[in-house]
Enzyme design. Structure first.
Site, PDB file in Angstrom:
ATOM      1  N   HIS A   4      -0.917 -16.330 -19.068  1.00 21.29           N
ATOM      2  CA  HIS A   4      -1.940 -15.444 -18.542  1.00 21.29           C
ATOM      3  C   HIS A   4      -2.084 -14.217 -19.434  1.00 21.29           C
ATOM      4  O   HIS A   4      -1.137 -13.818 -20.124  1.00 21.29           O
ATOM      5  CB  HIS A   4      -1.604 -15.021 -17.115  1.00 21.29           C
ATOM      6  CG  HIS A   4      -1.696 -16.142 -16.119  1.00 21.29           C
ATOM      7  ND1 HIS A   4      -1.543 -15.949 -14.760  1.00 21.29           N
ATOM      8  CD2 HIS A   4      -1.951 -17.468 -16.279  1.00 21.29           C
ATOM      9  CE1 HIS A   4      -1.684 -17.107 -14.134  1.00 21.29           C
ATOM     10  NE2 HIS A   4      -1.927 -18.031 -15.030  1.00 21.29           N
ATOM     11  N   CYS A  54      -2.876 -12.469 -10.701  1.00 22.93           N
ATOM     12  CA  CYS A  54      -2.346 -13.361  -9.676  1.00 22.93           C
ATOM     13  C   CYS A  54      -1.008 -12.811  -9.164  1.00 22.93           C
ATOM     14  O   CYS A  54      -0.419 -11.920  -9.789  1.00 22.93           O
ATOM     15  CB  CYS A  54      -2.155 -14.767 -10.253  1.00 22.93           C
ATOM     16  SG  CYS A  54      -0.788 -14.905 -11.432  1.00 22.93           S
ATOM     17  N   CYS A 114       1.859 -12.744 -11.804  1.00 26.31           N
ATOM     18  CA  CYS A 114       1.710 -11.681 -12.803  1.00 26.31           C
ATOM     19  C   CYS A 114       1.989 -10.312 -12.194  1.00 26.31           C
ATOM     20  O   CYS A 114       2.566  -9.431 -12.844  1.00 26.31           O
ATOM     21  CB  CYS A 114       0.310 -11.713 -13.402  1.00 26.31           C
ATOM     22  SG  CYS A 114       0.016 -13.106 -14.519  1.00 26.31           S
ATOM     23  N   HIS A 116      -7.130  12.896  -1.273  1.00 23.53           N
ATOM     24  CA  HIS A 116      -5.722  13.242  -1.352  1.00 23.53           C
ATOM     25  C   HIS A 116      -4.938  12.527  -0.256  1.00 23.53           C
ATOM     26  O   HIS A 116      -5.496  12.112   0.761  1.00 23.53           O
ATOM     27  CB  HIS A 116      -5.540  14.749  -1.246  1.00 23.53           C
ATOM     28  CG  HIS A 116      -5.986  15.488  -2.461  1.00 23.53           C
ATOM     29  ND1 HIS A 116      -5.776  16.837  -2.645  1.00 23.53           N
ATOM     30  CD2 HIS A 116      -6.640  15.071  -3.577  1.00 23.53           C
ATOM     31  CE1 HIS A 116      -6.269  17.210  -3.808  1.00 23.53           C
ATOM     32  NE2 HIS A 116      -6.795  16.162  -4.378  1.00 23.53           N
ATOM     33  N   GLU A 164      -2.926  13.550   1.986  1.00 19.87           N
ATOM     34  CA  GLU A 164      -2.989  14.172   3.307  1.00 19.87           C
ATOM     35  C   GLU A 164      -4.261  13.752   4.051  1.00 19.87           C
ATOM     36  O   GLU A 164      -4.234  13.455   5.253  1.00 19.87           O
ATOM     37  CB  GLU A 164      -2.942  15.698   3.175  1.00 19.87           C
ATOM     38  CG  GLU A 164      -1.663  16.239   2.551  1.00 19.87           C
ATOM     39  CD  GLU A 164      -1.715  16.319   1.040  1.00 19.87           C
ATOM     40  OE1 GLU A 164      -0.869  16.995   0.456  1.00 19.87           O
ATOM     41  OE2 GLU A 164      -2.629  15.704   0.436  1.00 19.87           O
ATOM     42  N   CYS A 219      -2.491  21.076  -1.184  1.00 14.18           N
ATOM     43  CA  CYS A 219      -3.362  22.018  -1.870  1.00 14.18           C
ATOM     44  C   CYS A 219      -4.110  22.846  -0.809  1.00 14.18           C
ATOM     45  O   CYS A 219      -4.092  22.504   0.372  1.00 14.18           O
ATOM     46  CB  CYS A 219      -4.356  21.274  -2.762  1.00 14.18           C
ATOM     47  SG  CYS A 219      -5.600  20.317  -1.855  1.00 14.18           S
ATOM     48  N   CYS A 258      -6.599  20.726   1.369  1.00 16.39           N
ATOM     49  CA  CYS A 258      -5.930  19.843   2.329  1.00 16.39           C
ATOM     50  C   CYS A 258      -5.237  20.649   3.425  1.00 16.39           C
ATOM     51  O   CYS A 258      -5.264  20.275   4.602  1.00 16.39           O
ATOM     52  CB  CYS A 258      -4.923  18.948   1.620  1.00 16.39           C
ATOM     53  SG  CYS A 258      -5.673  17.659   0.611  1.00 16.39           S
TER      54      CYS A 258
END
Length: 422
Positions: free
Chosen positions: A58, A89, A92, A242, A244, A273, A276
């Protein structure tokens, strides 16, 4: 290879949700040593892999083999971007997760033209596994198709021309991926925790916020565990949500009931921040049945007055904010629960929390009226002091209660006034 032909790109990268006959996965990669978009990539190229062959054939495996074959030092930071015709997949994905665990300073972003078997549970779990391992997964938008056309296709100076229903296909796939990834993760990989939650005073390169949460319902005055999980910043630039905000959206849409009382606990890699913090404070003001405790590993821009004001607004609405100690860690949110020695906490982080500042730092191991010396028992240790041991402090009218805190076993403790101190 360095580039592909135009007909190869148009045929294999068409973003029709369900396509037959595309038996190859094409992977265009870009490796940078600096995140700055103005800097040229360290290397670029294209890999092609057989979809229905063994995983080692792959395209993702070809890239990992090439990257690791260059014997690049694990301590170096790299920003890797994949533009793929199909998402990886499950086999992988497992190898990519191992690779990211072995290279904690590698940031991987996967932009996919299509979702492979998005209706299958194993493939949906694989996408969540990628996110849990720290990879960023998104659907290619017009700008990214045009970027690939410019940098990975023999375009002969011609512009990229989107096909019929390009926007509709993107909208469908974008919504589908968002639905797959909208719910919180059950856990994070250990290397993610150790990298993002290290309580450095200034943590460079940690440009994501990880939020572990535990929701308890109060029944007969006792907390009953309800739900827990992990959120990280939404990578998609359109939503750019974010951690939050992602929690609040999930909590309000899936759990919150006005007839129940909740105790919510967050363990965050960064404190909120100002934006938030304002939204969380507003949420708490509107929902008196929710009590929030925030343990944070680090304070975000703690020298900035706007960020300080944001934390104070949370405190004013009843949120409890604390710096994570050794006990209040997120090991139960890690996919491996193996113990590891704690980091020593930074005193300047503790100084920035809302509330009275520390008082009277200095030796105080043996106190009058106490039968035995108070000694630290580990890298981070604290001991409560009753009122009677320290009736007053020099230069302060505060009469306790107090907390004696060692920042490390070899240093003198620091005395902190506790809630209720006047």
């Amino acid at each position: 290879m360095k580039r592909m032909y135009q007909r190869i790109f148009y045929y294999n990268f068409e973003n029709e949700p369900i396509l037959y006959g595309r038996s190859y996965t094409w992977l265009c990669y870009e490796v940078k040593k600096r995140k700055d978009p103005s800097k040229l990539p360290w290397d670029t190229g294209v890999f092609r892999g057989q979809v229905y062959s063994e995983p080692e054939h792959h395209a993702e495996m070809y890239f990992l083999s090439w990257f690791c074959g260059n014997q690049l030092p694990a301590y170096k930071r790299f920003w890797i971007t994949w533009f793929v015709s199909w998402t990886p997949c499950p086999d992988c994905v497992a190898k990519v997760a191992e690779f990211l665990a072995e290279h904690p300073k590698v940031t991987l972003t996967i932009s996919a033209a299509r979702l492979y078997y998005y209706w299958d549970r194993d493939w949906r779990r694989a996408l969540c596994r990628l996110r849990q391992a720290g990879a960023r997964v998104k659907i290619m938008d017009y700008e990214e198709f045009a970027y690939c056309w410019e940098n990975f296709v023999y375009n002969k100076g011609q512009p990229f021309v989107p096909w019929y229903k390009f926007d509709d296909n993107y909208a469908f796939l974008h919504h589908m991926l968002k639905e797959i990834l909208r719910n919180p993760m059950e856990a994070m990989d250990p290397h993610i925790f150790y990298f993002h939650f290290e309580n450095l005073e200034k943590a460079y390169g940690r440009n994501e916020t990880w939020l572990c949460f535990a929701v308890e319902i109060i029944k007969q005055y006792l907390p009953v565990p309800w739900k827990r999980g992990v959120f990280r910043n939404q990578v998609d630039p359109e939503t750019h949500c974010h951690a939050e905000k992602r929690f609040l959206s999930w909590f309000c849409n899936n759990t919150l009931s006005p007839k129940k009382n909740y105790q919510v606990t967050w363990y965050t890699s960064w404190s909120p921040c100002p934006e938030c913090a304002g939204e969380v404070a507003e949420f708490l003001a509107e929902h008196s049945n929710v009590k929030l405790t925030i343990y944070t590993a680090r304070l975000y821009y703690f020298w900035d007055t706007d960020y300080q004001e944001g934390l104070r607004s949370l405190s004013e609405e009843g949120a409890s904010l604390e710096i994570m100690d050794y006990e209040a860690n997120c090991r139960r949110f890690s996919s491996e629960g193996s113990p590891r020695s704690s980091w020593s906490v930074s005193s300047s982080l503790l100084l920035m929390l809302p509330g009275p500042p520390p008082l009277h730092p200095g030796p105080a191991l043996l106190l009058p009226g106490h039968p035995e010396p108070l000694l630290p028992s580990g890298p981070f240790h604290s001991a409560p002091l009753p009122h009677r041991l320290l009736p007053t402090l020099p230069g302060s009218s505060c009469r306790g209660p107090f907390l004696l805190l060692w920042l490390s076993p070899s240093t003198s403790p620091v005395l902190f006034p506790q809630p209720g101190c006047s």
